[in-house]
Design a protein around this motif. Structure first.
Motif, short mmCIF file in Angstrom:
data_model
loop_
_atom_site.label_atom_id
_atom_site.label_comp_id
_atom_site.label_asym_id
_atom_site.label_seq_id
_atom_site.Cartn_x
_atom_site.Cartn_y
_atom_site.Cartn_z
N ASP A 85 7.21 -9.69 0.59
CA ASP A 85 8.02 -9.35 1.41
C ASP A 85 6.94 -7.74 2.17
O ASP A 85 7.06 -7.29 3.16
CB ASP A 85 8.91 -8.49 0.84
N GLY A 86 6.41 -7.27 1.04
CA GLY A 86 5.16 -6.41 1.81
C GLY A 86 5.78 -4.44 1.92
O GLY A 86 5.07 -4.04 2.39
N ARG A 87 6.86 -5.15 0.88
CA ARG A 87 7.20 -3.72 1.25
C ARG A 87 6.65 -2.56 -0.19
O ARG A 87 6.30 -1.45 0.46
CB ARG A 87 8.73 -3.61 0.18
N GLY B 282 3.18 -2.79 -0.24
CA GLY B 282 2.38 -3.40 0.97
C GLY B 282 2.18 -1.18 1.84
O GLY B 282 1.63 -0.72 2.10
N ILE B 283 3.37 -1.31 2.08
CA ILE B 283 4.11 -0.06 3.21
C ILE B 283 3.78 0.95 2.09
O ILE B 283 3.35 1.79 3.03
CB ILE B 283 5.96 0.03 3.67
N TYR C 38 -0.98 -9.70 -0.20
CA TYR C 38 -0.34 -9.56 0.40
C TYR C 38 0.94 -10.16 1.52
O TYR C 38 0.14 -11.22 2.28
CB TYR C 38 -0.76 -8.51 1.70
N LYS C 39 2.23 -9.99 1.32
CA LYS C 39 3.31 -11.68 2.59
C LYS C 39 2.81 -12.71 2.36
O LYS C 39 1.56 -12.86 3.21
CB LYS C 39 3.05 -10.60 3.81
#
Lengths: 177, 202
Positions: A127-129, A131-132, A101-102
């Motif tokens: 970019d953690g997208r 993850g969101i 993650y990121k």
């Protein structure tokens, strides 16, 4: 009797208050229950950490009980739990997937070479997208996913041997049967 | 400003100790430190002045941490700020998405910005976050069975308090003034009369 009641009512209210406050002492506000538990895993497609040309998606989680661990090299607690994951992988009880993650691809690869690689495969979420979509708000986080791709449990914070033995493995065994 | 000046004057003159008199062997600065009262007054004054400065100072721009998002109109910018102002950051839990400088807050702001730019409604944006992070992201929790206690609890307590108050007042009304005999009444009047007389003489 009525006279005793007069004194018992405030006492009862006080006892109730103490019970609530006592419970509150052992609750951690940082642990936010995930609404995703009981729901299918979010759809995603990402590149693999070890190979940018290969991809990994939600479809890879179907048909077996899996564990998804969200981690990053900047995450101190992830370093703390890493050995536990390596041990869990050795038991062969469950396939551990990683969501990096990121992070930085090169750093993450070096981390796995240095500290051991417990993961079947790692998805690289720079970019953690994704993850969101998984409701990630901090690392480490660990999801347990059943055969149908439904999230059955989410553990927030570093895993320990105790948590593995008391929570993770019993649930994995139950989902497998 | 006048009351302030008066306060300064009065604390100067009302200082109970003589300080800094020319033939004192102790230097002024030390004298200040020894005089507890003076020290307190000075600090109090300093605090008041500071407080006034803080109160009257122009407000800092609210969203210092906001990335440079661009909006076609100021109204849309305000709208964006309103939406992220209602949402809680999960990392710094006492901050809104608008205020937080956490990494996740940056990402979520960008996400909300993109969604709004693509024409999503407020409800869609908020549902997006609730679906992923739960009701916890809302500063205004929805009314549902699990939140009935926090929404209606205070009113239930208020109702109970009012009932108890009514009962207590009703009970007090029922307590009658004790009867006094004619003899006692006479004595009472005499005593009251005497007092009144004395009052006039004095």
């Amino acid at each position: 009797m009525a006279r005793y009641l007069r004194y018992m009512v405030p006492l009862a209210i006080f006892a109730l208050l103490v019970a609530f406050l006592y419970r509150g002492l052992s609750l951690d506000p940082k642990l936010v229950p995930s609404p995703l538990v009981g729901k299918p895993i979010p759809k995603f497609t990402l590149t693999r950490l070890d190979n940018p040309a290969a991809s990994i998606s939600d479809a890879d989680f179907r048909g077996k009980v899996t564990l998804l661990n969200v981690w990053a090299t900047w995450c101190v607690s992830c370093r703390q739990e890493h050995e536990t994951l390596v041990q869990l992988a050795k038991t062969g009880q469950v396939d551990i997937y990683g969501l990096n993650y990121k992070d930085n691809r090169e750093d993450a690869r070096q981390w796995l070479t240095r500290y051991g690689n417990p993961y079947v495969a790692n998805a690289f979420d720079s970019d953690g997208r994704v993850g969101i979509d998984w409701g990630v708000y901090g690392a480490p986080e660990t999801f347990i996913i059943d055969r149908e791709g439904i999230i059955r449990h989410k553990h927030i914070g570093p895993l320990t041997i105790e948590i593995i033995n008391d929570e993770i493995l019993p649930l994995v065994a139950k989902l497998k049967s | 400003m006048n009351p302030m000046k008066q306060l300064v004057e009065s604390t100067k003159t009302s200082s109970p100790r003589k300080r800094g008199s020319s033939n004192s062997p102790i230097p002024n600065s030390l004298d200040f430190r020894l005089c507890g009262n003076d020290w307190l007054t000075r600090n109090l004054l300093f605090s008041i002045v500071l407080l006034l400065l803080v109160i009257t100072a122009p407000p800092l721009p609210a969203a210092v941490t906001l990335e440079s998002f661009t909006f076609p109109t100021p109204a849309e910018e305000q709208h964006f700020k309103d939406v992220i102002g209602q949402l809680r950051c999960l990392v710094c839990q006492n901050e809104t998405l608008a205020d937080s400088d956490a990494d996740l807050a940056h990402d979520l702001r960008a996400e909300v910005y993109e969604m709004m730019k693509s024409g999503k409604s407020d409800k869609e944006v908020i549902d997006f976050l609730v679906n992923r992070y739960g009701d916890f992201v809302l500063y205004n929790p929805p009314v549902k069975p699990s939140t009935y206690l926090i929404w209606y609890g205070p009113f239930v307590l208020l109702a109970i308090a009012v009932l108890l108050l009514i009962r207590a007042v009703g009970r007090q009304r029922q307590v009658q003034e004790p009867e006094i005999s004619a003899e006692e009444r006479k004595r009472l009047e005499r005593l009251l009369g005497d007092n009144a007389g004395k009052g006039k003489q004095g």
